[in-house]
Design an enzyme around this catalytic site. Sequence first.
Site, short mmCIF file in Angstrom:
data_model
loop_
_atom_site.label_atom_id
_atom_site.label_comp_id
_atom_site.label_asym_id
_atom_site.label_seq_id
_atom_site.Cartn_x
_atom_site.Cartn_y
_atom_site.Cartn_z
N ASP A 175 1.25 -4.58 8.70
CA ASP A 175 0.22 -3.92 8.33
C ASP A 175 -1.04 -4.73 8.35
OD1 ASP A 175 -1.82 -2.21 7.29
OD2 ASP A 175 -0.46 -0.86 6.52
N TYR A 212 -10.79 2.08 11.13
CA TYR A 212 -12.00 2.36 10.44
C TYR A 212 -12.57 1.48 9.48
CZ TYR A 212 -8.60 4.61 7.43
OH TYR A 212 -7.59 4.91 6.78
N PHE A 265 0.96 -1.18 0.07
CA PHE A 265 0.04 -0.01 -0.01
C PHE A 265 0.94 1.31 -0.01
CE2 PHE A 265 -2.73 2.94 2.01
CZ PHE A 265 -4.01 3.03 1.29
C1 LIG Z 1 -6.50 1.83 4.65
C2 LIG Z 1 -4.91 1.15 4.88
C3 LIG Z 1 -3.93 2.56 5.58
C4 LIG Z 1 -4.83 3.66 6.14
O1 LIG Z 1 -3.74 4.52 6.77
P1 LIG Z 1 -4.14 5.78 7.27
O2 LIG Z 1 -3.32 6.20 8.05
O3 LIG Z 1 -5.41 5.39 8.15
O4 LIG Z 1 -4.83 6.78 6.40
C5 LIG Z 1 -2.86 2.04 5.64
N1 LIG Z 1 -2.27 0.83 5.18
C6 LIG Z 1 -3.10 0.01 4.43
C7 LIG Z 1 -2.76 -1.25 3.79
C8 LIG Z 1 -4.48 0.28 4.21
O5 LIG Z 1 -5.27 -0.35 3.62
#
Ligand SMILES: *Cc1c(COP(=O)(O)O)cnc(C)c1O
Length: 408
Positions: free
Chosen positions: A194, A219, A124
């Site tokens: 993650d 979330y 990501f």
């Molecule tokens: C949704 C997501 C995030 C989100 O990061 P934020 O700091 O909450 O915006 C991070 N890593 C992955 C793999 C995600 O899918």
Amino acid sequence: MNLEQVRTLDAADRLRPVRDRFVLRDGVIYLDGNSLGALPKATAPHLAEVVERQWGEDLITSWNKHGWIDWPQRIAAKLAPIVGAKPNELLIADSTTVCLFKLLAAAVAAQPGRSSILTEEANFPTDLYAAQGLATLRPDVRPRTVPREDIPSAIDQDTAVLFLTHVDYRSGLRHDMAALNETAHAMGALTLWDLSHSAGAVELELNRSGCDLAVGCGYKYLNGGPGAPAFLYVSERLQGRLQSPLSGWMGHAAPFAFAGKYEPAPDIRRFLTGTPSILALAALDAGLDTFGGVAVADLEAKSQELTRFFIEAVEDRCGSETQLASPRDPKARGSHVCFAHPQGYAVMQALIARGIVGDFRPPDLIRFGFAPLYNGYEDAWHAADALAAILSTREWDRPRFLEWQKVT
Ligand SMILES: *Cc1c(COP(=O)(O)O)cnc(C)c1O
């Protein structure tokens, strides 16, 4: 299979009653709980209580009276059975990206002489950016990105941290966490996972699979509300060794001693930075309560069944008009499924116009998330039907569906 048979499947689903814990509008089939979890019915009344009675009436005494100061730990403890960790290894803090950065920096600092953060090309973007940002502060450290299949062989004596997303946000591919932890540990590397697309949908055993560090999103499947704080996990055996690079007073051993010199808390609290957002924590608290009485094994089983059912239904009805872009084996993926279509963005807009809400990820993926707490077989059935109709009539081919919005 006909609709009646599909309804029989829903009626037999052990998790079916949990659906009633959520606000789900008639006429909308929500298949994006992997991006923003649905609103729990308990959230608004709980927030009203925290705002009106606690904040409104008890004001600052609430930090003690309602235990606000301990909420990052108290609420994190609810995650213990969901992720397979001990309560004292979990903390709610900041956002996903900030927690990733904090743990990554802490891990790198604990691995002197090792210069690479090993990750995968398709990770990501925010994960890649966090590693790149850390490299600007630590010129002796560099992110090393390799294709997925090369990861095990790329782990070597120079690897400080193996930094991966457990379930891929596009394909849904799931890494073998235990095997990679073992390979990394054999080379002396730490692991940081993650869990954004895993926690709350697939069975996790952070302790048993030997994880060092992990971060997850509040979330998505955890239903904490838009922009909810994240959670972090630090294995008990590492807590004394790692330090947060964002040292702040809430991570101090004695914040209210107001000492001039930073001294980290002896436990997981050292990974706190500043004052927690109590209203956001209250919403996440209600989000986590939707898991009450639910066994994670049931969550995973349902997620696998539902996604398998959806893939079959789509392939059955859409033929070669769209191609599966996720693994067919449910054990090899998470709880979302992607199909590829050259006009994927427009196809998803057409689905949303019909009340079937998923999302789009470049270059050409329509993505459907199945939240095992509230999605059912009938949802999957109608979504496959609508997709088939949209593809066969080219319903997507309208100017309004081709207009790009800021958030896809
Ligand atoms: C949704 C997501 C995030 C989100 O990061 P934020 O700091 O909450 O915006 C991070 N890593 C992955 C793999 C995600 O899918």
